[in-house]
Design an enzyme around this catalytic site. Sequence first.
Site, PDB file in Angstrom:
ATOM      1  N   THR A 274       0.853  -1.198   0.000  1.00 22.20           N
ATOM      2  CA  THR A 274       0.000   0.000   0.000  1.00 22.20           C
ATOM      3  C   THR A 274       0.882   1.239   0.000  1.00 22.20           C
ATOM      4  O   THR A 274       2.032   1.195   0.439  1.00 22.20           O
ATOM      5  CB  THR A 274      -0.874   0.048   1.254  1.00 22.20           C
TER       6      THR A 274
ATOM      7  N   LYS B  53     -13.998  18.368   9.972  1.00 24.48           N
ATOM      8  CA  LYS B  53     -15.150  18.373  10.877  1.00 24.48           C
ATOM      9  C   LYS B  53     -15.315  19.774  11.434  1.00 24.48           C
ATOM     10  O   LYS B  53     -14.423  20.283  12.112  1.00 24.48           O
ATOM     11  CB  LYS B  53     -14.940  17.383  12.009  1.00 24.48           C
TER      12      LYS B  53
ATOM     13  N   GLU C  68      -5.980  -2.976  -1.484  1.00 22.90           N
ATOM     14  CA  GLU C  68      -6.501  -4.109  -0.701  1.00 22.90           C
ATOM     15  C   GLU C  68      -7.670  -4.798  -1.405  1.00 22.90           C
ATOM     16  O   GLU C  68      -8.175  -5.805  -0.941  1.00 22.90           O
ATOM     17  CB  GLU C  68      -6.960  -3.623   0.678  1.00 22.90           C
TER      18      GLU C  68
ATOM     19  N   TRP D 205     -19.621  17.158   9.239  1.00 19.31           N
ATOM     20  CA  TRP D 205     -18.592  16.896   8.240  1.00 19.31           C
ATOM     21  C   TRP D 205     -18.754  17.798   7.024  1.00 19.31           C
ATOM     22  O   TRP D 205     -19.869  18.008   6.544  1.00 19.31           O
ATOM     23  CB  TRP D 205     -18.665  15.439   7.775  1.00 19.31           C
TER      24      TRP D 205
HETATM   25  P1  AMP Z   1      -4.572   2.915  -3.382  1.00 18.18           P
HETATM   26  O1  AMP Z   1      -4.659   1.674  -2.611  1.00 18.18           O
HETATM   27  O2  AMP Z   1      -3.247   3.602  -3.278  1.00 18.18           O
HETATM   28  O3  AMP Z   1      -4.992   2.745  -4.792  1.00 18.18           O
HETATM   29  O4  AMP Z   1      -5.587   3.944  -2.715  1.00 18.18           O
HETATM   30  C1  AMP Z   1      -6.925   3.615  -2.480  1.00 18.18           C
HETATM   31  C2  AMP Z   1      -7.678   4.821  -2.048  1.00 18.18           C
HETATM   32  O5  AMP Z   1      -7.751   5.773  -3.114  1.00 18.18           O
HETATM   33  C3  AMP Z   1      -9.115   4.570  -1.695  1.00 18.18           C
HETATM   34  O6  AMP Z   1      -9.266   4.043  -0.409  1.00 18.18           O
HETATM   35  C4  AMP Z   1      -9.726   5.943  -1.848  1.00 18.18           C
HETATM   36  O7  AMP Z   1      -9.459   6.756  -0.723  1.00 18.18           O
HETATM   37  C5  AMP Z   1      -8.965   6.509  -3.017  1.00 18.18           C
HETATM   38  N1  AMP Z   1      -9.752   6.347  -4.244  1.00 18.18           N
HETATM   39  C6  AMP Z   1      -9.657   5.386  -5.174  1.00 18.18           C
HETATM   40  N2  AMP Z   1     -10.533   5.607  -6.172  1.00 18.18           N
HETATM   41  C7  AMP Z   1     -11.221   6.727  -5.854  1.00 18.18           C
HETATM   42  C8  AMP Z   1     -12.276   7.469  -6.466  1.00 18.18           C
HETATM   43  N3  AMP Z   1     -12.781   7.133  -7.646  1.00 18.18           N
HETATM   44  N4  AMP Z   1     -12.737   8.555  -5.817  1.00 18.18           N
HETATM   45  C9  AMP Z   1     -12.235   8.937  -4.633  1.00 18.18           C
HETATM   46  N5  AMP Z   1     -11.230   8.298  -4.014  1.00 18.18           N
HETATM   47  C10 AMP Z   1     -10.729   7.202  -4.614  1.00 18.18           C
END
Ligand code: AMP
Length: 550
Positions: A194, A447, A339, A452
């Site tokens: 991650t 917040k 994940e 929110w």
């Molecule tokens: P990663 O594992 O680095 O790809 O990050 C995942 C995170 O990216 C998610 O938990 C979201 O917070 C954010 N994310 C992924 N796709 C979107 C989307 N279409 N809109 C908003 N946030 C997103």
Amino acid sequence: MAQYPQSPLMGRMMSQPLLISSLIQHADRYYSDVEIVSRRVEGDVHRYTYRDCHRRSRQLANALTRLGVGMGDRIATLAWNGYRHLEAYYGVSGMGAVLHTINPRLHPEQIGYIANHAEDQYLLFDLSFTPIIEAAAPLCKTIKGFIALCDRASLPASDKIPNLMCYEDLIAAESDDYEWPLFDENSASSLCYTSGTTGNPKGALYSHRSTLLHSYASSMPDALNVSARDVVLPVVPMFHVNAWGLPYSVMLNGAKMVFPGPALDGKSLHELFEQEQVTFSAGVPTVWLGLLTYMAQNQLKFSSFKRTVIGGSACPPAMMKTLRGEYGVEVVHAWGMTEMSPLGTAGTLLSHHQKLSEADQQSKLEKQGRVIYGVDMKIVDDDGKELPWDGTTYGNLLVRGPWVVSGYFKSEGGDVLQDGWFPTGDVAVIDPEGYLQITDRSKDVIKSGGEWIGSIDLENIAVAHPAFIQAACIGVYPPKWDERPLLVVVKKPGMELTREELLAFYEGKIAKWWTPDDVVFTDALPLGATGKILKNKIREIYRDYKLPTA
Ligand code: AMP
């Protein structure tokens, strides 16, 4: 892994393990002449077919076997999107070893940490990353050799890389006579850490089964909708959640694949889209920003590009409108995470939405969409109580499904599930028709007075203004309120706009108390390794910012 009881009467169907090697076997047998085109680090464009890719993947499996690699061993890559990286996807996982894609934008110390944690045995790298490998090599304790993805003529002369090998030599010495082994489909196939904006990165360890199920589900019509008639160019890197599964799902469907290599600037991408007649692509919003800016400056259009999936962070509605309205490109807004392999939801319309006006359809499509079959989701309050899908109630988003992690590699972080659900760390609302809308990462939530404020909404409005290309909204602390929104924006070159004019642009678009308290104009926003805006960095920069109302 959960065990389930057996029925006294079991079905009489063949039991074939769902293995990654079956994808390339299928592609070779049924789409043998379909092309894979790659812009290489060397600068030229390379072409070959699925059959060639299969042959060379088998040679790679033989080479790795000769090096002593066995089932479950981790083999790392530091590479762009290209055919040799694809061969590693199939050669490594196909033989039962585990492909560990490392993000080359990480610092050498982080790469060292990840490689040691994964206990990588060998590392394959593209020539552009030679300096990073030189810096990281002394930190990598388990790596026995570094394989440069090039031919002998281009092999770097480096005395800082121990046991440096040449990929083309390595596989040229091997026969393509290799039988893909059969084994339990729950065996690990690939590993992705991650982004780890806080704390150490944690590994998501995918299995053959999870990868294949994700490939089936993500290619369905209301997800990515990839078919044999498509030409697919994954802009999303193969080190960002396996390019969102496209190296697998595109092969499953027999589409032509086009890899951009290191050339991700607007000009190079546009040329490749046109030259190869790309129909479908995928990437994070910042990539499209570069491409669209270049196209607008040079008054260019697309002649074949029809559809793209945008995700990784929220796609601003203004970007969607531009792609659709000016370039005829349909945008599928998708949400997911490392994940989740990564796909969770995709934004497409239901049958009865076809009667809606274009504006109403657009407002559905701006959300992150509905779950694809296999994934289940819910929103809960801080006590874990499920919240209603009314389109207004915010909650912590939880998911489950066969391609969602059950825990991290080496149990890092302990037991992460809550009653069998994975807490995503995102805050969302879900409307009565099941459309998900992400309002924030829980750690980015603002917040104010106990309520929110959705920072993504505030950012989307700012970038809908023609003067701005990027925006980030963070919470800062004046004495009176818990937190108030501060908007940090990047102007388009040559555009002028005052703070007051921008704040006036919010009038009528949001509840008045959501209006940012102040605006900061900046030249650029800090981006993370996968092209996402780093809000934690921005919060650090403006931690002591004095709001005018304070
Ligand atoms: P990663 O594992 O680095 O790809 O990050 C995942 C995170 O990216 C998610 O938990 C979201 O917070 C954010 N994310 C992924 N796709 C979107 C989307 N279409 N809109 C908003 N946030 C997103």
